[in-house]
Enzyme design. Sequence first.
Site, PDB file in Angstrom:
ATOM      1  CD  GLU A 138      -2.742   1.302   2.432  1.00  0.00           C
ATOM      2  OE1 GLU A 138      -2.700   0.431   3.316  1.00  0.00           O
ATOM      3  OE2 GLU A 138      -3.491   2.289   2.459  1.00  0.00           O
ATOM      4  CE  LYS A 162       3.153   0.197   4.804  1.00  0.00           C
ATOM      5  NZ  LYS A 162       2.671   0.030   3.425  1.00  0.00           N
ATOM      6  NE  ARG A 220       4.495  -8.024  11.018  1.00  0.00           N
ATOM      7  CZ  ARG A 220       3.872  -7.282  10.099  1.00  0.00           C
ATOM      8  NH1 ARG A 220       2.862  -7.773   9.424  1.00  0.00           N
ATOM      9  NH2 ARG A 220       4.233  -6.051   9.863  1.00  0.00           N
TER      10      ARG A 220
HETATM   11  P1  ATP Z   1       3.166  -2.222   8.175  1.00  0.00           P
HETATM   12  O1  ATP Z   1       2.728  -3.386   9.006  1.00  0.00           O
HETATM   13  O2  ATP Z   1       4.596  -1.847   8.350  1.00  0.00           O
HETATM   14  O3  ATP Z   1       2.274  -1.046   8.242  1.00  0.00           O
HETATM   15  P2  ATP Z   1       1.820  -3.257   5.925  1.00  0.00           P
HETATM   16  O4  ATP Z   1       1.640  -4.719   6.106  1.00  0.00           O
HETATM   17  O5  ATP Z   1       0.669  -2.395   6.177  1.00  0.00           O
HETATM   18  O6  ATP Z   1       3.104  -2.769   6.707  1.00  0.00           O
HETATM   19  P3  ATP Z   1       1.758  -3.366   3.091  1.00  0.00           P
HETATM   20  O7  ATP Z   1       2.121  -2.286   2.168  1.00  0.00           O
HETATM   21  O8  ATP Z   1       0.342  -3.770   3.199  1.00  0.00           O
HETATM   22  O9  ATP Z   1       2.344  -2.934   4.493  1.00  0.00           O
HETATM   23  O10 ATP Z   1       2.656  -4.648   2.856  1.00  0.00           O
HETATM   24  C1  ATP Z   1       2.983  -5.152   1.590  1.00  0.00           C
HETATM   25  C2  ATP Z   1       3.397  -6.591   1.737  1.00  0.00           C
HETATM   26  O11 ATP Z   1       4.515  -6.686   2.615  1.00  0.00           O
HETATM   27  C3  ATP Z   1       2.300  -7.423   2.345  1.00  0.00           C
HETATM   28  O12 ATP Z   1       2.188  -8.614   1.596  1.00  0.00           O
HETATM   29  C4  ATP Z   1       2.755  -7.687   3.742  1.00  0.00           C
HETATM   30  O13 ATP Z   1       2.287  -8.921   4.188  1.00  0.00           O
HETATM   31  C5  ATP Z   1       4.276  -7.664   3.591  1.00  0.00           C
HETATM   32  N1  ATP Z   1       4.904  -7.281   4.859  1.00  0.00           N
HETATM   33  C6  ATP Z   1       4.661  -6.179   5.599  1.00  0.00           C
HETATM   34  N2  ATP Z   1       5.383  -6.178   6.732  1.00  0.00           N
HETATM   35  C7  ATP Z   1       6.119  -7.319   6.715  1.00  0.00           C
HETATM   36  C8  ATP Z   1       7.065  -7.922   7.605  1.00  0.00           C
HETATM   37  N3  ATP Z   1       7.410  -7.333   8.759  1.00  0.00           N
HETATM   38  N4  ATP Z   1       7.619  -9.102   7.255  1.00  0.00           N
HETATM   39  C9  ATP Z   1       7.293  -9.695   6.089  1.00  0.00           C
HETATM   40  N5  ATP Z   1       6.412  -9.197   5.208  1.00  0.00           N
HETATM   41  C10 ATP Z   1       5.818  -8.029   5.505  1.00  0.00           C
HETATM   42 MG    MG Z   2      -1.037  -3.921   5.080  1.00  0.00          MG
END
Ligand code: ATP
Ligand code: MG
Length: 565
Positions: free
Chosen positions: A39, A275, A265
């Site tokens: 996102e 984020k 994760r």
């Molecule tokens: P955050 O938790 O930091 O706000 P998010 O999950 O909202 O991150 P996205 O942009 O939705 O961020 O994530 C894009 C992809 O990265 C998704 O498939 C998510 O599962 C993966 N992702 C996010 N954080 C991690 C992590 N700590 N380890 C592995 N994969 C991750």
């Molecule tokens: Mg997300």
Amino acid sequence: MSSKVPAPGRERADFIREIIAEDLRSGRHKTVVTRFPPEPNGYLHIGHAKSICLNFGVAREFGGRCHLRFDDTNPTKEEQEYIDAIKADVHWLGFDWGEHLYHASDYFERLYEWAIHLIKAGKAYVDDLSADEIREHRGTLTEPGKESPWRLRSIEENLDLFQRMRRGEFPDGARVLRAKIDMTSGNINLRDPVLYRILHASHPRTGNAWCVYPTYDFAHGQSDAIEGITHSICTLEFEDHRPLYDWFIENLPVPSRPRQYEFARLNLSYTVLSKRFLLRLVSEGRVRGWDDPRMPTISGIRRRGYPAEAIRDFAAMIGVGKRDGVVDVAMLEHRVRDVLNRKARRGFAVLRPLKVVIENYPEGRAEELDAVNNPEDPTAGTRKVRFTRELYIEREDFMEDPPKRFYRLAPGREVRLRYAYLVTCREAVKDAAGEVVELRCSYDPATRGGDAPDGRRPKATLHWISAAYTVPAEVRLYEHLFTRPDPGAEGDLLADLNPQSEEVIGGGLIEPGLASVPMGETVQFERLGYFCPDPDSKPGRPVFNRTLTLKDTWVRLQARGRHDE
Ligand code: ATP
Ligand code: MG
């Protein structure tokens, strides 16, 4: 059936790779198609790097492809700046989506039609409850939810209202479209999830074309299906969403049937990977920006001087599993040192200079000595360093009154100046305040290159810089951003920020050749650590960031047997 599945590379076989290999072997899929779906509401961090290495990595290993798809369904938080940064970061990590750049917003029209499809099938309805009321009706893990009074609206009324929602007839939050599934389901995600909400907000790509936007759950799986994704790999928190993911795929005329798989994760010690929190650090000015060298963002890591190769090595080393845990940040640092030790050229820099005058060395003379660029890589060759009567050494390499195990310079003691000569300290000159400001030394001309013909060997070898041939530099020393391995464990993340995470040294000196190290290269300042030029550098005034010190705590932890991987 003959199998053309390429053997996995140095990546360990994990459950995801096993599933893909089996799907290709059994003919369930002819090719593998994955996607990385960020996102664009912030910069990518090292956790995303794990997901990128996994999704792009398996596509590459199995001869398939990986899409970059912006999951841009929430216009109030998304910006073009983030889209651009994400693309740059994926490329920097060494991956490429080729033609396959997509946006969930490309599918808004199709998703809207599919929402209509659900309404016509009696499987979605417009709900007038407020967000708070919907939450109250949802129930809990132990109590079933309650049906909305609007759940029994006729298909005609739902169609009319939803079309009017799209036309902009209602204010934000007035109504939502929900799937009609089961308010008593044990899985809360199936209790009539919201599919569309009204948001009169301009979108970075679709502008003002829409004032209803699909939720993540409604957009995600359908985007996968439109793109022909075979394996939709996400993190464990989406495991409970999988039944909903499948419900949409089963109840919509989608062109393909992707499957969702979840992995653990990445969590890292001394690090926060969220984020929302990182955005807060940036907007409150607690760091230099998203790319601050202390940030766990990919752009921060890059500015810090970590090589992309080390990030990929790290992802391979931690592997992909199903169990959440915390990885020691020392393991990441170990991979970085491993790459830099092999690749970084060496140079001399003095962070806190102390003047040395070699009294028996002629004034005006400058001698060129050979210095090895990288002892780990003979092809890196040698360079010339200039030795003169006036030099600088590191202030902490001298002690007037040395304790027992201090072997460096002290009055009357001889040390080696690397690649140059053995020198002996004759006198420490002090200023009025009693501080040592200069050392008067002598050198032994017979020890050129650093070896004495009589075989005497000083216990210490120091780095140094000619006072006549040097460039001043600002050097920024970085430590972990948090003081504790589990930031926020006591409830307050900000209270755990390390006030000493950045130290700026204004009066550093570097050997002239280091002033032209290009942006993006990391070098070793001998005995001090790895350093890289910072974009804040100005002509004649380089700024260097300390990537890492030389000592590897991971190796030490392993030697102690505290970690078995
Ligand atoms: P955050 O938790 O930091 O706000 P998010 O999950 O909202 O991150 P996205 O942009 O939705 O961020 O994530 C894009 C992809 O990265 C998704 O498939 C998510 O599962 C993966 N992702 C996010 N954080 C991690 C992590 N700590 N380890 C592995 N994969 C991750
Ligand atoms: Mg997300």
